[in-house]
Design a protein around this motif. Sequence first.
Motif, mmCIF file in Angstrom:
data_model
loop_
_atom_site.group_PDB
_atom_site.id
_atom_site.type_symbol
_atom_site.label_atom_id
_atom_site.label_comp_id
_atom_site.label_asym_id
_atom_site.label_seq_id
_atom_site.Cartn_x
_atom_site.Cartn_y
_atom_site.Cartn_z
ATOM 1 N N MET A 187 0.846 -1.191 0.000
ATOM 2 C CA MET A 187 0.000 0.000 0.000
ATOM 3 C C MET A 187 0.885 1.245 0.000
ATOM 4 N N PHE A 188 0.309 2.340 -0.430
ATOM 5 C CA PHE A 188 1.085 3.578 -0.500
ATOM 6 C C PHE A 188 0.151 4.781 -0.507
ATOM 7 N N ARG A 189 0.665 5.881 -0.052
ATOM 8 C CA ARG A 189 -0.023 7.160 -0.183
ATOM 9 C C ARG A 189 0.555 7.917 -1.366
ATOM 10 N N THR A 190 -0.285 8.734 -1.958
ATOM 11 C CA THR A 190 0.140 9.645 -3.019
ATOM 12 C C THR A 190 -0.098 11.068 -2.531
ATOM 13 N N LEU A 191 0.924 11.891 -2.604
ATOM 14 C CA LEU A 191 0.824 13.286 -2.184
ATOM 15 C C LEU A 191 0.812 14.174 -3.417
ATOM 16 N N VAL A 192 0.037 15.247 -3.370
ATOM 17 C CA VAL A 192 -0.007 16.180 -4.497
ATOM 18 C C VAL A 192 0.351 17.588 -4.020
ATOM 19 N N PHE A 193 1.256 18.210 -4.775
ATOM 20 C CA PHE A 193 1.683 19.588 -4.537
ATOM 21 C C PHE A 193 1.433 20.391 -5.811
ATOM 22 N N HIS A 194 1.291 21.684 -5.656
ATOM 23 C CA HIS A 194 1.186 22.580 -6.802
ATOM 24 C C HIS A 194 2.349 23.578 -6.812
ATOM 25 N N GLU A 195 2.430 24.393 -5.788
ATOM 26 C CA GLU A 195 3.500 25.390 -5.719
ATOM 27 C C GLU A 195 4.220 25.297 -4.382
ATOM 28 N N ILE A 196 5.555 25.295 -4.448
ATOM 29 C CA ILE A 196 6.410 25.369 -3.272
ATOM 30 C C ILE A 196 7.127 26.710 -3.331
ATOM 31 N N ARG A 197 6.883 27.580 -2.342
ATOM 32 C CA ARG A 197 7.478 28.917 -2.372
ATOM 33 C C ARG A 197 7.917 29.358 -0.975
ATOM 34 N N PRO A 198 8.875 30.280 -0.897
ATOM 35 C CA PRO A 198 9.206 30.878 0.402
ATOM 36 C C PRO A 198 7.991 31.604 0.981
ATOM 37 N N GLU A 199 7.908 31.634 2.288
ATOM 38 C CA GLU A 199 6.731 32.218 2.930
ATOM 39 C C GLU A 199 6.516 33.676 2.541
ATOM 40 N N GLU A 200 7.607 34.412 2.285
ATOM 41 C CA GLU A 200 7.435 35.826 1.926
ATOM 42 C C GLU A 200 6.743 36.004 0.581
ATOM 43 N N GLU A 201 6.686 34.957 -0.222
ATOM 44 C CA GLU A 201 5.983 35.038 -1.505
ATOM 45 C C GLU A 201 4.521 34.608 -1.396
ATOM 46 N N LEU A 202 4.092 34.240 -0.198
ATOM 47 C CA LEU A 202 2.746 33.711 -0.035
ATOM 48 C C LEU A 202 1.816 34.673 0.677
ATOM 49 N N LEU A 203 2.105 35.965 0.602
ATOM 50 C CA LEU A 203 1.322 36.942 1.346
ATOM 51 C C LEU A 203 0.083 37.391 0.596
ATOM 52 N N ASP A 204 0.179 37.579 -0.693
ATOM 53 C CA ASP A 204 -0.945 38.103 -1.483
ATOM 54 C C ASP A 204 -1.677 36.957 -2.159
ATOM 55 N N GLN A 205 -2.920 36.741 -1.768
ATOM 56 C CA GLN A 205 -3.695 35.645 -2.321
ATOM 57 C C GLN A 205 -5.081 36.132 -2.723
ATOM 58 N N PRO A 206 -5.761 35.523 -3.688
ATOM 59 C CA PRO A 206 -5.194 34.459 -4.531
ATOM 60 C C PRO A 206 -4.265 35.037 -5.582
ATOM 61 N N ARG A 207 -3.413 34.198 -6.139
ATOM 62 C CA ARG A 207 -2.442 34.639 -7.135
ATOM 63 C C ARG A 207 -2.915 34.205 -8.521
ATOM 64 N N PRO A 208 -2.968 35.130 -9.489
ATOM 65 C CA PRO A 208 -3.419 34.742 -10.838
ATOM 66 C C PRO A 208 -2.432 33.806 -11.501
ATOM 67 N N ILE A 209 -2.959 32.925 -12.335
ATOM 68 C CA ILE A 209 -2.085 32.052 -13.115
ATOM 69 C C ILE A 209 -1.788 32.731 -14.453
ATOM 70 N N ASP B 25 0.408 20.798 -12.876
ATOM 71 C CA ASP B 25 0.319 22.062 -13.615
ATOM 72 C C ASP B 25 1.641 22.690 -14.024
ATOM 73 N N CYS B 26 2.770 22.360 -13.385
ATOM 74 C CA CYS B 26 4.103 22.805 -13.845
ATOM 75 C C CYS B 26 4.343 24.300 -13.709
ATOM 76 N N TYR B 27 4.093 24.839 -12.548
ATOM 77 C CA TYR B 27 4.386 26.256 -12.321
ATOM 78 C C TYR B 27 5.884 26.475 -12.138
ATOM 79 N N GLN B 28 6.308 27.734 -12.339
ATOM 80 C CA GLN B 28 7.728 28.065 -12.262
ATOM 81 C C GLN B 28 8.362 27.677 -10.931
ATOM 82 N N SER B 29 7.611 27.750 -9.858
ATOM 83 C CA SER B 29 8.166 27.423 -8.547
ATOM 84 C C SER B 29 8.596 25.968 -8.457
ATOM 85 N N MET B 30 8.022 25.118 -9.304
ATOM 86 C CA MET B 30 8.439 23.719 -9.332
ATOM 87 C C MET B 30 9.913 23.614 -9.717
ATOM 88 N N LYS B 31 10.326 24.417 -10.676
ATOM 89 C CA LYS B 31 11.732 24.458 -11.079
ATOM 90 C C LYS B 31 12.573 25.255 -10.086
#
Length: 245
Positions: free
Chosen positions: A1-23, A85-91
């Motif tokens: 058995m296994f779990r699957t985890l899903v992420f979209h964007e990984i960013r420093p906390e200072e970049e997560l202040l203004d929400q929602p963020r347009p794509i 979705d492959c956002y820039q933060s992934m890279k």
Amino acid sequence: MFRTLVFHEIRPEEELLDQPRPIAVADGYQDAMPLPLFNSTSHFKQQLAFLKAENYHTLTLSEVKAYLFAQQPIPEKSVLLTFDDCYQSMKEYAYPLLKEAGFNASVFVVTGWLYDQPHAYTPAVSRVLSQSELLAMTDVFEYANHTDHFHARNGLKSRSMWETTADFAADLAACNQWVPIKDVFAYPFGFYDQRTIDTLTEEGFTLAFTTKSGINTRNTPPLELQRDVIPFNMPLQAFKELFHS
């Protein structure tokens, strides 16, 4: 058995202040990324450190297929890491952290969103990467189908649920012209119905991932595999409890 985890964007906390963020995507689709679909780099580092310390094996999609269809064993401590979705933060952030940890992940690509050329990293928007940038990260990431232009929503329905079966099948085929893994799918926004499943079956897909939380076993329907969304600033203890339930 296994779990699957899903992420979209990984960013420093200072970049997560203004929400929602347009794509920002190549085909012009307009939407916004809500805060729960972001994760801070500090929390992501802690999560990877926990998985590393506990000797978790990060699965590939081939290993998942072998486990489900060929009765092949997987390590007792196994997890499938996925990104959508492959956002820039992934890279910018996720890729180096995963590489440092020695982990791999599976990425579900909206090929119609990909840019022809790379753009400078833009913190103010959730911009999607280019094909060349994805190809440069295949030492960590493998790529599968997340539609070509059908990653759109209307209420609690995704485009695959209101377009014709033929059009959905054509869109799947268009995405498969680029992604190397052509029989694995992730439902946009986690939305699907029986007709969606039937179309995937007819088009030869063997695995499909929802956003329903839970543990996957050999008894889990392979076109309704479960994924745990890891939300913004999930406490580390809550993350650990996913693997102890």
